[in-house]
Motif scaffolding. Structure first.
Motif, PDB file in Angstrom:
ATOM      1  N   LYS A   2       9.438   4.501  -0.367  1.00 43.01           N
ATOM      2  CA  LYS A   2       9.293   3.408   0.217  1.00 43.01           C
ATOM      3  C   LYS A   2       7.990   2.926  -0.265  1.00 43.01           C
ATOM      4  N   LEU A   3       8.316   1.559  -0.037  1.00 46.77           N
ATOM      5  CA  LEU A   3       6.827   1.017  -0.493  1.00 46.77           C
ATOM      6  C   LEU A   3       6.253  -0.590   0.695  1.00 46.77           C
ATOM      7  N   LEU A   4       5.501  -0.033   0.665  1.00 45.56           N
ATOM      8  CA  LEU A   4       5.188  -1.320   2.271  1.00 45.56           C
ATOM      9  C   LEU A   4       4.558  -2.355   1.476  1.00 45.56           C
ATOM     10  N   ILE A   5       4.930  -3.874   2.112  1.00 46.15           N
ATOM     11  CA  ILE A   5       4.464  -4.881   1.024  1.00 46.15           C
ATOM     12  C   ILE A   5       4.697  -5.961   2.579  1.00 46.15           C
ATOM     13  N   SER A   6       4.621  -6.866   2.119  1.00 44.12           N
ATOM     14  CA  SER A   6       4.525  -8.891   2.212  1.00 44.12           C
ATOM     15  C   SER A   6       4.583  -9.361   1.303  1.00 44.12           C
ATOM     16  N   HIS A   7       5.421  -9.992   1.868  1.00 36.31           N
ATOM     17  CA  HIS A   7       6.434 -11.024   0.531  1.00 36.31           C
ATOM     18  C   HIS A   7       5.669 -11.741   0.106  1.00 36.31           C
ATOM     19  N   LYS A  14       4.034  -7.276  -8.138  1.00 38.93           N
ATOM     20  CA  LYS A  14       4.027  -6.780  -9.481  1.00 38.93           C
ATOM     21  C   LYS A  14       4.884  -5.546  -9.317  1.00 38.93           C
ATOM     22  N   CYS A  15       4.544  -4.763  -8.522  1.00 40.34           N
ATOM     23  CA  CYS A  15       5.426  -3.118  -7.724  1.00 40.34           C
ATOM     24  C   CYS A  15       6.923  -3.518  -7.845  1.00 40.34           C
ATOM     25  N   ARG A  16       7.270  -3.999  -7.387  1.00 44.02           N
ATOM     26  CA  ARG A  16       8.576  -4.945  -7.095  1.00 44.02           C
ATOM     27  C   ARG A  16       9.008  -5.674  -7.904  1.00 44.02           C
ATOM     28  N   VAL A  17       8.547  -5.996  -8.888  1.00 45.58           N
ATOM     29  CA  VAL A  17       9.042  -6.426 -10.300  1.00 45.58           C
ATOM     30  C   VAL A  17       9.156  -5.219 -11.480  1.00 45.58           C
ATOM     31  N   THR A  18       7.647  -4.287 -11.002  1.00 50.42           N
ATOM     32  CA  THR A  18       8.124  -3.177 -12.241  1.00 50.42           C
ATOM     33  C   THR A  18       9.387  -2.055 -12.002  1.00 50.42           C
ATOM     34  N   ALA A  19       9.630  -2.200 -10.417  1.00 52.65           N
ATOM     35  CA  ALA A  19      10.841  -1.274  -9.720  1.00 52.65           C
ATOM     36  C   ALA A  19      11.764  -1.865 -10.495  1.00 52.65           C
ATOM     37  N   LEU A  20      11.730  -3.242 -10.720  1.00 57.14           N
ATOM     38  CA  LEU A  20      13.447  -3.858 -10.878  1.00 57.14           C
ATOM     39  C   LEU A  20      13.683  -4.145 -12.330  1.00 57.14           C
ATOM     40  N   ALA A 157       1.841 -13.146 -15.505  1.00 57.90           N
ATOM     41  CA  ALA A 157       3.245 -13.659 -14.527  1.00 57.90           C
ATOM     42  C   ALA A 157       3.288 -13.584 -13.058  1.00 57.90           C
ATOM     43  N   CYS A 158       2.595 -12.794 -12.426  1.00 55.63           N
ATOM     44  CA  CYS A 158       2.637 -12.109 -11.265  1.00 55.63           C
ATOM     45  C   CYS A 158       1.193 -13.140 -10.941  1.00 55.63           C
ATOM     46  N   ALA A 159       0.314 -13.333 -11.323  1.00 57.25           N
ATOM     47  CA  ALA A 159      -0.707 -13.879 -11.360  1.00 57.25           C
ATOM     48  C   ALA A 159      -0.753 -15.534 -11.226  1.00 57.25           C
ATOM     49  N   ILE A 160       0.319 -16.000 -12.239  1.00 60.10           N
ATOM     50  CA  ILE A 160      -0.120 -17.469 -12.379  1.00 60.10           C
ATOM     51  C   ILE A 160       0.985 -17.984 -10.517  1.00 60.10           C
ATOM     52  N   GLY A 161       1.758 -16.698 -11.106  1.00 60.36           N
ATOM     53  CA  GLY A 161       2.781 -17.170  -9.603  1.00 60.36           C
ATOM     54  C   GLY A 161       2.122 -17.486  -8.589  1.00 60.36           C
ATOM     55  N   THR A 195      12.437 -12.064  -6.405  1.00 64.00           N
ATOM     56  CA  THR A 195      10.275 -11.178  -5.483  1.00 64.00           C
ATOM     57  C   THR A 195      10.122 -12.997  -5.192  1.00 64.00           C
ATOM     58  N   GLU A 196      10.638 -13.507  -5.399  1.00 60.17           N
ATOM     59  CA  GLU A 196       9.805 -15.337  -5.895  1.00 60.17           C
ATOM     60  C   GLU A 196       8.838 -15.301  -3.992  1.00 60.17           C
TER      61      GLU A 196
END
Length: 198
Positions: A2-7, A14-20, A157-161, A195-196
């Motif tokens: 389980k990954l606790l997140i907010s959108h 970063k974690c979601r992109v890495t997992a994908l 990429a996540c920082a710029i986003g 993951t936008e």
């Protein structure tokens, strides 16, 4: 797992992109508001922050570099982070730089959300300058992280986003056309589109 997140969390992204990118499919994403739902988080991460990963027999990992490193180890395909030597430490440095851009952007967002009389123009300027210097350095060193997808690319990429998502009143990338071109292309990856932030 389980990954606790907010959108909207760039660290969770970063974690979601890495997992994908690593082909890890067996992750249940649990949406948590650290401020509104501390009872769902604080017993797992005493710092009260997301992302937080629950795996194995109720073991936890937190802080996005740690979770991303774990996904890199257990996932499929080539490693996103070199395992040793100068290449490893160079990428660690890049990851710290790009996470620092995120930290500064989040500080500005947090300050803006305070009551008007509590805003600090001095600190917002300081954090804004840190973002600008970080982006400048990113463009200057972009050739060092181009090529196969890596931890550094995902962090940048996540920082710029996040900067574009939360601080859109300022065109941060206008002085950095090469960096903007790189991000525009990277942002089209399926992992980034999925993951936008919302």
């Amino acid at each position: 797992m389980k990954l606790l997140i907010s959108h909207a969390s760039p660290y969770a992204r970063k974690c979601r992109v890495t997992a994908l990118e690593k082909g890890i499919a067996d992750i249940e994403e649990v949406h948590v508001s650290p401020l509104d739902e501390p009872e769902k988080l604080n017993h797992l991460n005493p710092l009260g922050k997301i992302p937080c990963l629950i795996y194995g027999e109720n073991k936890t990992l937190f802080d996005s570099p740690v979770i991303c490193a774990y996904f890199d180890e257990i996932g499929e395909g080539p490693r996103l982070m070199p395992q040793e030597g100068d290449a490893h430490w160079a990428m660690r440095r890049h990851e710290a730089l790009f996470d620092g851009i995120l930290d500064s952007a989040l500080n500005i967002v947090t300050d803006i959300r305070k009551p008007q009389e509590q805003h600090s123009a001095q600190w917002q300027q300081r954090w804004g300058c840190a973002i600008d210097r970080g982006l400048s350095q990113a463009q200057n060193e972009l050739d060092k992280i181009e090529g196969d997808i890596s931890t550094a690319q995902i962090a940048l990429a996540c920082a710029i986003g996040y900067v574009q998502f939360r601080l859109r009143d300022h065109d941060w990338l206008s002085p950095y056309s090469y960096l903007k071109e790189w991000h525009d292309e990277f942002a089209q990856r399926p992992s980034m589109r999925a993951t936008e932030p919302k």
